[in-house]
Design an enzyme around this catalytic site. Structure first.
Site, mmCIF file in Angstrom:
data_model
loop_
_atom_site.group_PDB
_atom_site.id
_atom_site.type_symbol
_atom_site.label_atom_id
_atom_site.label_comp_id
_atom_site.label_asym_id
_atom_site.label_seq_id
_atom_site.Cartn_x
_atom_site.Cartn_y
_atom_site.Cartn_z
ATOM 1 C CG ASP A 1 12.914 11.982 1.697
ATOM 2 O OD1 ASP A 1 14.113 12.323 1.760
ATOM 3 O OD2 ASP A 1 12.053 12.636 1.083
ATOM 4 C CG ASP B 1 6.780 -9.502 -0.323
ATOM 5 O OD1 ASP B 1 7.164 -9.066 -1.407
ATOM 6 O OD2 ASP B 1 7.502 -10.185 0.423
ATOM 7 C CG ASP C 1 17.442 12.758 -0.673
ATOM 8 O OD1 ASP C 1 18.663 13.000 -0.789
ATOM 9 O OD2 ASP C 1 16.807 12.907 0.390
ATOM 10 C CG ASP D 1 4.843 -4.140 -0.711
ATOM 11 O OD1 ASP D 1 5.504 -3.742 -1.677
ATOM 12 O OD2 ASP D 1 4.496 -5.328 -0.546
ATOM 13 C CG ASP E 1 18.928 10.926 3.460
ATOM 14 O OD1 ASP E 1 18.332 10.373 4.400
ATOM 15 O OD2 ASP E 1 18.474 10.978 2.282
ATOM 16 C CG ASN F 1 16.656 14.070 4.076
ATOM 17 O OD1 ASN F 1 16.910 13.414 3.053
ATOM 18 N ND2 ASN F 1 16.550 13.522 5.264
ATOM 19 C CD GLU G 1 6.062 -10.849 -5.277
ATOM 20 O OE1 GLU G 1 6.144 -11.046 -4.064
ATOM 21 O OE2 GLU G 1 7.043 -10.562 -5.973
ATOM 22 C CG HIS H 1 10.305 -3.686 -6.279
ATOM 23 N ND1 HIS H 1 9.009 -4.148 -6.529
ATOM 24 C CD2 HIS H 1 10.733 -4.405 -5.223
ATOM 25 C CE1 HIS H 1 8.693 -5.073 -5.652
ATOM 26 N NE2 HIS H 1 9.717 -5.249 -4.848
ATOM 27 C CG ASP H 2 11.167 -7.877 -6.920
ATOM 28 O OD1 ASP H 2 10.109 -8.382 -6.522
ATOM 29 O OD2 ASP H 2 11.973 -7.278 -6.174
#
Ligand code: TEU
Ligand code: CA
Length: 560
Positions: free
Chosen positions: A29, A205, A21, A98, A25, A23, A254, A327-328
């Protein structure tokens, strides 16, 4: 086997929300990724797979896209994206994006139009059906018995036109209607737009779900109605003809529930479809009969059988993708290694497997520093829609709370989505704000800064494996043969290309194990064999015929 750059590459997957990150928040990003390009170059990876950064309401963290050609404002601007692409290309790295086109977001302009009326020009961009008479009552019920991957029915009733729309994922992810050639044209035009901006390919995907069985019949045992559907290869070949064949790009599909024969249809050298696919057989090895959320012990013999099947059956026909997490999925070190006493050696042992099998290896962010699963005490700290829907469904069905939490600890997707651990400062240096998902408390010990300062770290072991791949074609193109097959603790195999041969020996357990060299299959001359890499110091005078491997010990010998 034809030589290709994507066969010789190592891919690094970035989940942008959790990478860096810039910035404050609390959300990763594009500028954050740009600030870490030299780190990625140092590791030695060739291609970055960037998970979705398109405009999205984030119902499924970006896999619900409301504008395919615009950047989600939380991640930055299109200028930031162009700077990222330039930064990668300047460093000799490539970028694959993706492609999520089985479904869009329900906030996409197409769906906003589609739901307005039955005769709207966009109606058939999606899959609408009237309910069927409810046999148990006087109303209507869903058009068929299909279930969502995220719990509940795959159908959502929409008052405006008193019909149901299909969503095999979340209610906010309506399935696109690939039978409609206008939809396909929209997709191909969007792909061309991104390729003309200079990207180097796509990860696609759930691409084997886009073709639904006509009539949308009820699914029954083994027949889902939408996995590897009747027109999927026609659509893939059309996509390749209309778009992909015009560029020197890499594509990976995938594809859940595929066999090696299915994979050869998608990724066969002469099929004119994809370059490779992700298969999920290993991802089910520890589930037992209840599917994804089951937590069952797994056996190395089963693991070796699955990997060997894919290595042998695709040999010379199609290309393997090699991964053990993304990520899954939960973190590979926690799932298949030992994230306690043997954290480092087991992480390196698994890395040795991933980077000496035949196929393109995929490193998931944080894997290279040994990041592990997480255990949040309260369900309130979890963010993933798949997990939260399961929690509610299982709780409402009376499942034991601790059993539900154990399933989440073992299989939840948030395990892979805790912020990248850069250093031992607040929030692991990921953000100066409040992270969107809590940082794994072990960031004090497991972080990039400490890894870079330790020449014996998992990071430098990955770096060395990647360097070996560049030096030895046998690692990329060599034929795989399993040896010592009956060994319940050791996974050993050879890779052979012309005169070059490797022997890989991996102890998958925390106790010593004896490797049995089959001199019928492997000619090992200790005078000429060269140890290329190991996760232990190996004494020079090893008698290979009496080799006892230490806990999680890995060795790669170059035999000739
Ligand atoms: O995943 C497809 C998919 O089936 C996953 O839901 C996976 O099988 C399951 O999460 C295992 O726990 C793709 C994306 O990788 C995933 O992040 C998205 O949620 C999904 O499609 C919908 O786009
Ligand atoms: Ca940010």
């Amino acid at each position: 086997m034809v030589k290709k750059w994507w066969k010789e590459s190592v891919v690094y997957q970035i989940y942008p929300r959790s990478f860096m990150d810039s910035n404050g928040d609390g959300v990763g990003d594009l500028k954050g990724i740009i600030s870490k390009l030299d780190y990625l170059k140092n590791l030695g990876v060739d291609v970055i797979w960037l998970c979705p950064v398109y405009e999205s309401p984030n119902d499924d963290n970006g896999y619900d896209i409301s504008n395919y050609q615009s950047i989600m404002s939380e991640f930055g601007t299109m200028k930031d994206w162009e700077d990222l692409l330039a930064g990668l290309h300047d460093r000799g790295m490539k970028l694959i994006m993706d492609l999520v086109v089985n479904h869009s977001s329900d906030e996409h302009a197409w769906f906003v139009e589609s739901r307005k009326s039955k005769d709207n020009p966009y109606r058939d961009y999606y899959i609408w059906r009237s309910g069927k008479d409810d046999p148990e009552g006087d109303g209507v019920t869903e058009p068929n018995n299909w279930g969502s991957f995220f719990s509940g029915s795959a159908w959502q009733y929409d008052e405006a036109t008193a019909e149901y729309f299909l969503h095999i994922f979340s209610k906010k992810q309506p399935d696109l209607n690939w039978e409609n050639e206008k939809v396909r044209k929209e997709v191909y035009d969007m792909m061309t737009w991104w390729l003309d901006k200079g990207i180097d390919g796509f990860r696609m995907d759930v691409i084997n779900l886009i073709s639904k069985v006509p009539g949308l019949p009820d699914s029954k045992e083994g027949e889902s109605g939408f996995i590897n559907g009747p027109r999927v290869h026609e659509f893939m070949q059309e996509m390749n003809r209309e778009v992909l064949s015009k560029y020197d790009v890499m594509t990976v599909g995938e594809t859940c529930d595929v066999t090696p024969d299915d994979a050869i249809l998608f990724a066969g050298e002469d099929r004119g479809e994809l370059n490779m696919v992700f298969q999920f057989e290993l991802m089910g090895i520890d589930s037992g009969p209840t599917g994804k959320w089951g937590v069952a012990p797994w056996k190395l013999s089963e693991f070796k059988k699955i990997v060997s099947k894919w290595q042998v059956e695709l040999q010379g026909k199609a290309w393997n993708s090699i991964y053990l997490n993304n990520h899954d999925q939960p973190r590979l070190l926690s799932r298949f290694g030992n994230d306690g006493e043997h954290h480092s050696v087991s992480g390196k042992m698994l890395a040795t497997l991933l980077h000496t099998l035949q196929g393109t290896p995929y490193i998931y962010q944080g894997e290279e520093i040994g990041m592990t699963n997480v255990r949040f005490e309260s369900i309130d700290e979890y963010k993933d829609i798949e997990t939260l829907n399961m929690y509610r469904e299982y709780r409402d069905n009376g499942h034991d709370h601790s059993a539900i939490m154990n399933s989440i600890y073992a299989k939840g997707r948030d395990n892979a989505r805790t912020p990248m651990q850069w250093n031992d400062e607040a929030n692991a240096g990921f953000t100066t704000g409040t992270p969107w998902l809590a940082v794994n408390p072990n960031y004090k010990e497991i972080n990039v800064e400490s890894a870079l300062a330790d020449e014996g770290s998992i990071f430098y072991y990955y770096k060395k494996l990647i360097e070996l791949r560049k030096r030895h074609d046998v690692i990329v193109y060599g034929e795989y043969v399993l040896v010592d097959a009956e060994n319940e603790q050791i996974y050993a195999y050879t890779r052979t290309l012309g005169k070059e041969q490797l022997l890989v020996i991996l102890n998958f357990y925390e106790h010593p194990a004896r490797f049995v060299l089959d001199r019928e299959k492997v000619s090992f001359d200790s005078n000429t064999a060269e140890l290329l890499i190991s996760n232990y110091d190996v004494p020079a005078d090893q008698d290979i015929d009496q080799l006892i491997l230490r806990p999680y010990e890995a060795r790669v010998y170059k035999l000739t």
